[in-house]
Design an enzyme around this catalytic site. Structure first.
Site: not given
Ligand code: ASP
Length: 324
Positions: A12, A55, A88-89
């Site tokens: 993200t 991610s 973040t995932d």
């Molecule tokens: N779905 C996203 C990822 O992990 C969430 C994020 O980056 O916060 O790529």
């Protein structure tokens, strides 16, 4: 000024929201790369884009690529710190993989964002600048891989994503952060007291992760062995127990010399050999189940995966799972 390697991997933090659909999607040109001027005020930045992946698309293979990339830059470019931007995932998994496999004392800091680059309240650039500040701090040396978001510094070993959307999602249940970032300073108030580093050059093995639940049948566990999985991690109940329906298959798997690691599905506390009833932790330990004290399931899975690639997997497993 310190020389910091900045590696982008996607997530993200590198995405934008589309005005017409509202979908958050990877940007064609990483919006963070346009922020070079702001970062240059903090450090001498060497910037590379390793991947541009959400991610959930990251696997241990990409984690290994990152590990090798960092080693190469440390050797060839005398960098003094590393910052990785990541979705973040699965950020905590990449952070822990690097923590277990990189033998370096320079700061390695992962960061991400919960709001994409063109959303109101976007936290990406702020988190990135915080991560660079931490990577430049002498106090961040020798602390293992760190995760920096929302003004907090966490260890890769303890941090986990706890909220689906809130910017304060990264927490270290039971342990807390080891430091913070304020306008003026980067401050560490705690230090990790141990670190385990295992060399790894390739990844080919498979380790399955199961969450244990009331009334769980043993058939999926049995199927995973038939499918060729070489290690199993169970997120057990409470202090580390399973329903009695699982004990025969656990016995069979261990007899085949396939390791089983037990963690607790509780997000606070550690799995231990306490209960002596059928399926209780004491009995499981006697059978040969390993206990990953304090790790969550996804990190115990990576630890077992890495240990299985060691030249002496048994001693690697003992060293990891006895001191965590
Ligand atoms: N779905 C996203 C990822 O992990 C969430 C994020 O980056 O916060 O790529």
């Amino acid at each position: 000024m310190k020389s910091i390697l900045l590696i982008h991997t996607g997530g993200t933090i590198s995405m934008q929201v589309q005005a017409n659909t509202g979908a958050v999607v990877p940007a064609e040109n990483n919006p963070l790369i346009m922020e070079g001027e702001k970062l240059k005020q903090l450090a001498n930045i060497i910037e590379i884009e390793a991947f541009n992946l959400p991610s959930p698309h990251i696997t241990p293979k990409e984690m290994l690529v990152l590990k090798k990339l960092i080693e190469q830059y440390i050797e060839e470019h005398s960098i003094e710190g590393v910052v990785i931007t990541h979705g973040t995932d699965t950020l905590e998994e990449t952070a822990y993989f690097l923590d277990l496999t990189l033998d370096t004392s320079i700061p390695i800091v992962l960061t991400g964002a919960m709001r994409s680059s063109n959303e109101i309240g976007s936290d990406g650039l702020y988190n990135l600048m915080s991560a660079v500040k931490v990577a430049c701090s002498d106090d961040a040396k020798d602390k293992g891989v760190l995760v920096v978001l929302n003004d907090e510094i966490h260890t890769a070993e303890n941090v986990t994503k706890t909220h689906a959307s809130n910017v304060s999602t990264f927490q270290s249940p039971q342990y807390g952060p080891i430091g913070f970032i304020s306008k003026a300073i980067v401050h560490f108030h705690h230090s990790p007291n141990h670190r385990n580093v295992l060399p790894i050059q390739h990844i080919s093995k498979r380790v399955a992760l199961f969450k244990v639940y009331a009334g769980m049948d043993p058939d999926l566990l049995a199927a995973s062995i038939q499918l060729g999985y070489e290690g199993i991690v169970l997120e057990g109940l409470g202090q580390g127990n399973v329903p009695p329906s699982l004990t025969p298959i656990i016995h069979d798997i261990l007899k085949k010399d396939i390791p089983i690691v037990l963690v607790s599905r509780c997000f606070n506390g550690i799995a231990q050999d306490v209960y002596g009833y059928v399926g209780g932790g004491k009995r499981l330990k006697e059978e040969g189940v390993l206990f990953a004290h304090g790790l969550n399931g996804q990190k115990a899975r990576l630890a077992l995966l890495i240990a299985l690639h060691h030249t002496d997997p048994k001693s690697a497993m003992n060293s990891i799972f006895s001191i965590i």
